[in-house]
Motif scaffolding. Sequence first.
Motif, PDB file in Angstrom:
ATOM      1  N   GLN A   5      62.558  -7.726 -10.596  1.00 19.55           N
ATOM      2  CA  GLN A   5      62.015  -8.278 -11.828  1.00 19.55           C
ATOM      3  C   GLN A   5      62.753  -9.566 -12.148  1.00 19.55           C
ATOM      4  O   GLN A   5      63.960  -9.561 -12.364  1.00 19.55           O
ATOM      5  CB  GLN A   5      62.191  -7.289 -12.977  1.00 19.55           C
ATOM      6  N   GLN A  44      63.126  -9.349 -16.356  1.00 20.13           N
ATOM      7  CA  GLN A  44      63.959  -8.268 -16.862  1.00 20.13           C
ATOM      8  C   GLN A  44      64.485  -7.493 -15.668  1.00 20.13           C
ATOM      9  O   GLN A  44      63.950  -7.555 -14.571  1.00 20.13           O
ATOM     10  CB  GLN A  44      63.143  -7.346 -17.768  1.00 20.13           C
ATOM     11  N   LEU A  45      65.546  -6.731 -15.898  1.00 16.46           N
ATOM     12  CA  LEU A  45      66.096  -5.930 -14.812  1.00 16.46           C
ATOM     13  C   LEU A  45      65.159  -4.774 -14.473  1.00 16.46           C
ATOM     14  O   LEU A  45      64.511  -4.208 -15.320  1.00 16.46           O
ATOM     15  CB  LEU A  45      67.460  -5.379 -15.215  1.00 16.46           C
ATOM     16  N   THR A  67      68.327  -8.003 -10.120  1.00 21.94           N
ATOM     17  CA  THR A  67      67.621  -9.145 -10.683  1.00 21.94           C
ATOM     18  C   THR A  67      67.915 -10.388  -9.855  1.00 21.94           C
ATOM     19  O   THR A  67      68.942 -10.470  -9.176  1.00 21.94           O
ATOM     20  CB  THR A  67      68.027  -9.380 -12.156  1.00 21.94           C
ATOM     21  N   LYS A 120      68.731 -14.275 -10.276  1.00 19.97           N
ATOM     22  CA  LYS A 120      69.177 -15.231 -11.288  1.00 19.97           C
ATOM     23  C   LYS A 120      70.133 -16.243 -10.663  1.00 19.97           C
ATOM     24  O   LYS A 120      70.616 -16.066  -9.542  1.00 19.97           O
ATOM     25  CB  LYS A 120      69.897 -14.509 -12.432  1.00 19.97           C
TER      26      LYS A 120
END
Length: 210
Positions: free
Chosen positions: A88, A91-92, A158, A160
């Motif tokens: 995701q 979101q996690l 995740t 990021k």
Amino acid sequence: MGRTPAGQTRKRIYEFVRRRLLEGTPPTVREVQQAFGFRAVQTAREHLEALVREGLLAKAPGRARGYYLPPAATPVPTRLVPLVGRVQAGQLTAAIESPEGYLALRSRRPERELFALRVRGDSMSGAGILDGDIVVVRRQRTAEDGEIVVALVGDEATVKRLRRRGRRVELRPENPAFDTIVVAAEEVTILGKVIEVHRYLEHLPLIPAP
């Protein structure tokens, strides 16, 4: 009998050297001389140096078997990279799942170093990573500040951009609509660094897992 044009001879020499290099047995200049029946070793050396100038070969100085294929001339092997689940990007989500299948991708890295993940969400859109994209990840436990990573926080993963702030870690999105995730450094596990992004407009060429 007429002489073979130099260009044709050089092409044959290149194919000979290339084949030997791909077999893992780089030839010496004298072996090239003998293979093509040149009277002088200098003739073979001149052909090889011409191939270096043309960019078809490269040479490591001071080595008898110093000719090698430059990266652009070396075939890139196909690897079966496991698609291990979804991440995701907004979101996690649950941590990496069992492989959905395999993608046949060209890479010089060993298969054991790579895995692929499917992205959901738009939190990394500013980095060109969109919802539904496939990210190819190099497995590693550390990453440099500012690199895009797949990070595990607790039992959830995740995608990021990593920023280190003393004893804390920031997992930053590339979309102002999403919040930065800030956690203690010991609560984050780096699963790998994102090294490629693939986008398939139609059918995903997935090889089923056994």
